[in-house]
Design an enzyme around this catalytic site. Structure first.
Site, PDB file in Angstrom:
ATOM      1  N   ASN A 147      46.264 -74.357  78.313  1.00 32.92           N
ATOM      2  CA  ASN A 147      46.563 -74.689  76.915  1.00 32.92           C
ATOM      3  C   ASN A 147      47.944 -74.167  76.564  1.00 32.92           C
ATOM      4  O   ASN A 147      48.330 -73.085  77.018  1.00 32.92           O
ATOM      5  CB  ASN A 147      45.536 -74.043  75.987  1.00 32.92           C
ATOM      6  CG  ASN A 147      45.822 -74.343  74.519  1.00 32.92           C
ATOM      7  OD1 ASN A 147      46.070 -75.491  74.148  1.00 32.92           O
ATOM      8  ND2 ASN A 147      45.816 -73.322  73.677  1.00 32.92           N
ATOM      9  N   GLY A 176      52.390 -85.910  71.084  1.00 30.63           N
ATOM     10  CA  GLY A 176      52.358 -85.921  72.544  1.00 30.63           C
ATOM     11  C   GLY A 176      53.675 -85.565  73.220  1.00 30.63           C
ATOM     12  O   GLY A 176      53.882 -85.923  74.378  1.00 30.63           O
ATOM     13  N   SER A 177      54.556 -84.805  72.526  1.00 33.23           N
ATOM     14  CA  SER A 177      55.847 -84.523  73.167  1.00 33.23           C
ATOM     15  C   SER A 177      55.681 -83.623  74.399  1.00 33.23           C
ATOM     16  O   SER A 177      56.437 -83.762  75.371  1.00 33.23           O
ATOM     17  CB  SER A 177      56.837 -83.923  72.170  1.00 33.23           C
ATOM     18  OG  SER A 177      56.436 -82.643  71.766  1.00 33.23           O
ATOM     19  N   ASN A 178      54.704 -82.734  74.399  1.00 25.57           N
ATOM     20  CA  ASN A 178      54.467 -81.910  75.597  1.00 25.57           C
ATOM     21  C   ASN A 178      53.944 -82.759  76.756  1.00 25.57           C
ATOM     22  O   ASN A 178      54.346 -82.574  77.903  1.00 25.57           O
ATOM     23  CB  ASN A 178      53.477 -80.776  75.278  1.00 25.57           C
ATOM     24  CG  ASN A 178      54.176 -79.597  74.631  1.00 25.57           C
ATOM     25  OD1 ASN A 178      54.935 -78.887  75.288  1.00 25.57           O
ATOM     26  ND2 ASN A 178      53.932 -79.393  73.346  1.00 25.57           N
ATOM     27  N   HIS A 236      50.252 -72.897  73.393  1.00 23.51           N
ATOM     28  CA  HIS A 236      50.107 -72.412  72.021  1.00 23.51           C
ATOM     29  C   HIS A 236      51.507 -72.106  71.484  1.00 23.51           C
ATOM     30  O   HIS A 236      52.309 -71.477  72.178  1.00 23.51           O
ATOM     31  CB  HIS A 236      49.238 -71.149  72.015  1.00 23.51           C
ATOM     32  CG  HIS A 236      49.011 -70.607  70.644  1.00 23.51           C
ATOM     33  ND1 HIS A 236      48.061 -71.144  69.790  1.00 23.51           N
ATOM     34  CD2 HIS A 236      49.609 -69.609  69.954  1.00 23.51           C
ATOM     35  CE1 HIS A 236      48.101 -70.483  68.644  1.00 23.51           C
ATOM     36  NE2 HIS A 236      49.031 -69.551  68.716  1.00 23.51           N
ATOM     37  N   GLU A 290      58.718 -75.218  74.489  1.00 21.71           N
ATOM     38  CA  GLU A 290      57.438 -75.639  75.069  1.00 21.71           C
ATOM     39  C   GLU A 290      57.662 -76.688  76.154  1.00 21.71           C
ATOM     40  O   GLU A 290      56.957 -76.720  77.160  1.00 21.71           O
ATOM     41  CB  GLU A 290      56.517 -76.217  73.981  1.00 21.71           C
ATOM     42  CG  GLU A 290      56.029 -75.195  72.982  1.00 21.71           C
ATOM     43  CD  GLU A 290      55.083 -75.802  71.945  1.00 21.71           C
ATOM     44  OE1 GLU A 290      54.232 -76.621  72.315  1.00 21.71           O
ATOM     45  OE2 GLU A 290      55.196 -75.452  70.759  1.00 21.71           O
ATOM     46  N   ASP A 302      41.962 -69.688  71.941  1.00 25.19           N
ATOM     47  CA  ASP A 302      43.255 -69.008  72.197  1.00 25.19           C
ATOM     48  C   ASP A 302      43.120 -67.643  72.871  1.00 25.19           C
ATOM     49  O   ASP A 302      43.957 -66.752  72.659  1.00 25.19           O
ATOM     50  CB  ASP A 302      44.041 -68.812  70.874  1.00 25.19           C
ATOM     51  CG  ASP A 302      44.530 -70.114  70.300  1.00 25.19           C
ATOM     52  OD1 ASP A 302      44.683 -71.084  71.054  1.00 25.19           O
ATOM     53  OD2 ASP A 302      44.763 -70.151  69.071  1.00 25.19           O
ATOM     54  N   LYS A 334      41.041 -79.753  69.137  1.00 27.73           N
ATOM     55  CA  LYS A 334      39.579 -79.594  69.075  1.00 27.73           C
ATOM     56  C   LYS A 334      39.141 -78.570  70.100  1.00 27.73           C
ATOM     57  O   LYS A 334      39.810 -78.358  71.109  1.00 27.73           O
ATOM     58  CB  LYS A 334      38.889 -80.936  69.387  1.00 27.73           C
ATOM     59  CG  LYS A 334      39.131 -81.979  68.334  1.00 27.73           C
ATOM     60  CD  LYS A 334      38.206 -81.757  67.190  1.00 27.73           C
ATOM     61  CE  LYS A 334      38.479 -82.713  66.050  1.00 27.73           C
ATOM     62  NZ  LYS A 334      37.679 -82.434  64.879  1.00 27.73           N
TER      63      LYS A 334
HETATM   64  C1  GAR Z   1      52.678 -78.052  70.003  1.00 30.03           C
HETATM   65  O1  GAR Z   1      53.557 -77.237  69.277  1.00 30.03           O
HETATM   66  C2  GAR Z   1      51.553 -77.216  70.588  1.00 30.03           C
HETATM   67  O2  GAR Z   1      51.948 -75.937  70.969  1.00 30.03           O
HETATM   68  C3  GAR Z   1      50.606 -77.145  69.412  1.00 30.03           C
HETATM   69  O3  GAR Z   1      50.643 -78.422  68.828  1.00 30.03           O
HETATM   70  C4  GAR Z   1      51.931 -79.010  69.064  1.00 30.03           C
HETATM   71  C5  GAR Z   1      51.713 -80.352  69.688  1.00 30.03           C
HETATM   72  O4  GAR Z   1      52.912 -81.076  69.799  1.00 30.03           O
HETATM   73  N1  GAR Z   1      49.283 -76.773  69.832  1.00 30.03           N
HETATM   74  C6  GAR Z   1      48.453 -76.028  69.110  1.00 30.03           C
HETATM   75  O5  GAR Z   1      48.723 -75.596  68.002  1.00 30.03           O
HETATM   76  C7  GAR Z   1      47.098 -75.763  69.764  1.00 30.03           C
HETATM   77  N2  GAR Z   1      46.411 -74.712  69.089  1.00 30.03           N
HETATM   78  P1  GAR Z   1      53.025 -82.357  70.739  1.00 30.03           P
HETATM   79  O6  GAR Z   1      51.845 -83.272  70.393  1.00 30.03           O
HETATM   80  O7  GAR Z   1      54.336 -82.973  70.349  1.00 30.03           O
HETATM   81  O8  GAR Z   1      52.979 -81.910  72.174  1.00 30.03           O
END
Ligand code: GAR
Length: 210
Positions: A107, A12-14, A109, A179, A150, A91
């Site tokens: 989203n 969940g850092s984003n 990516h 990100e 995507d 998902k």
């Molecule tokens: C992030 O790098 C995001 O871009 C990726 O998962 C990671 C989640 O990190 N998402 C995907 O690959 C979606 N297809 P986070 O939980 O620390 O935000």
């Protein structure tokens, strides 16, 4: 003030980066709901610590896809959600839900779409594929979600150089930092009504445009 639902599956850092900028008053929005397939992830713990309502949806709890779609739609409609952020959500969303929230689901990516996207390309797998390809550039993309994985219209990308010495892990760490700038920037633009569609292509208006 836009009402935001954040979908998460992992650390969940984003989500935290967006939450942080909201708390600093930089984004005119409020995270009113966090939805996850994974009740035990770090993102859910963070949501609970910050008193944000949480909904857990997965095939174990809701084996019938129609029930799951109805629950998602009803919950988001009741919460009067204006924007949905997929922040590391692993998902596929139900197609009817995606239609209902057309051009309102973002989203992030961890690669430069349309390359290294689609089924099977998520998380570390994207970075491994980039390293194996020998490409000298990677980055992150924020796009609107459509019914294809995507595939939806790209809003904004940021790039990084892939170094000779990079491993998938070091590249992932550098891109994740990027990100945390990119996603809040797009969320801010959305909440300020600065993203418009021109011939099916999203455009972020400059701050002097209206
Ligand atoms: C992030 O790098 C995001 O871009 C990726 O998962 C990671 C989640 O990190 N998402 C995907 O690959 C979606 N297809 P986070 O939980 O620390 O935000």
């Amino acid at each position: 003030m836009k009402k935001i639902a954040v979908f998460v599956s992992g650390g969940g850092s984003n989500f935290m980066a967006i939450h942080h900028q909201i708390k600093q008053g930089k984004i005119p929005g409020e995270i009113v709901l966090v939805i996850s397939n994974n009740p035990n992830c770090g993102a859910i713990q963070f949501a609970e610590e910050n008193s944000i309502p949480v909904l857990i949806i997965n095939e174990t709890r809701y084996p019938n896809p129609h029930t799951l779609n109805e629950l998602l739609t009803d919950t988001c409609l009741k919460a009067e959600i204006n924007l949905i952020c997929l922040a590391g959500y692993m998902k596929m969303l139900p197609p009817a839900f995606v239609k209902q929230y057309e051009n309102k689901i973002l989203n992030i990516h961890p690669g430069l779409l349309p390359e290294f996207g689609g089924k099977g390309f998520f998380g570390m797998r994207v970075h491994e594929a980039v390293i194996n390809s020998g490409k000298r550039e990677s980055g992150a993309t924020v796009h609107f979600v459509d019914e294809i994985y995507d595939h939806g219209p790209i809003i904004l990308q940021k790039k990084v150089e892939v170094l000779e010495t990079d491993t998938a892990e070091s590249l992932a760490a550098r891109i994740l930092k990027l990100e945390h700038e990119l996603f809040p920037e797009v969320v801010k633009a959305f909440c300020e009504n600065k993203i418009i569609m021109e011939n099916n292509t999203p455009k972020i208006l400059a701050y002097n445009e209206n």
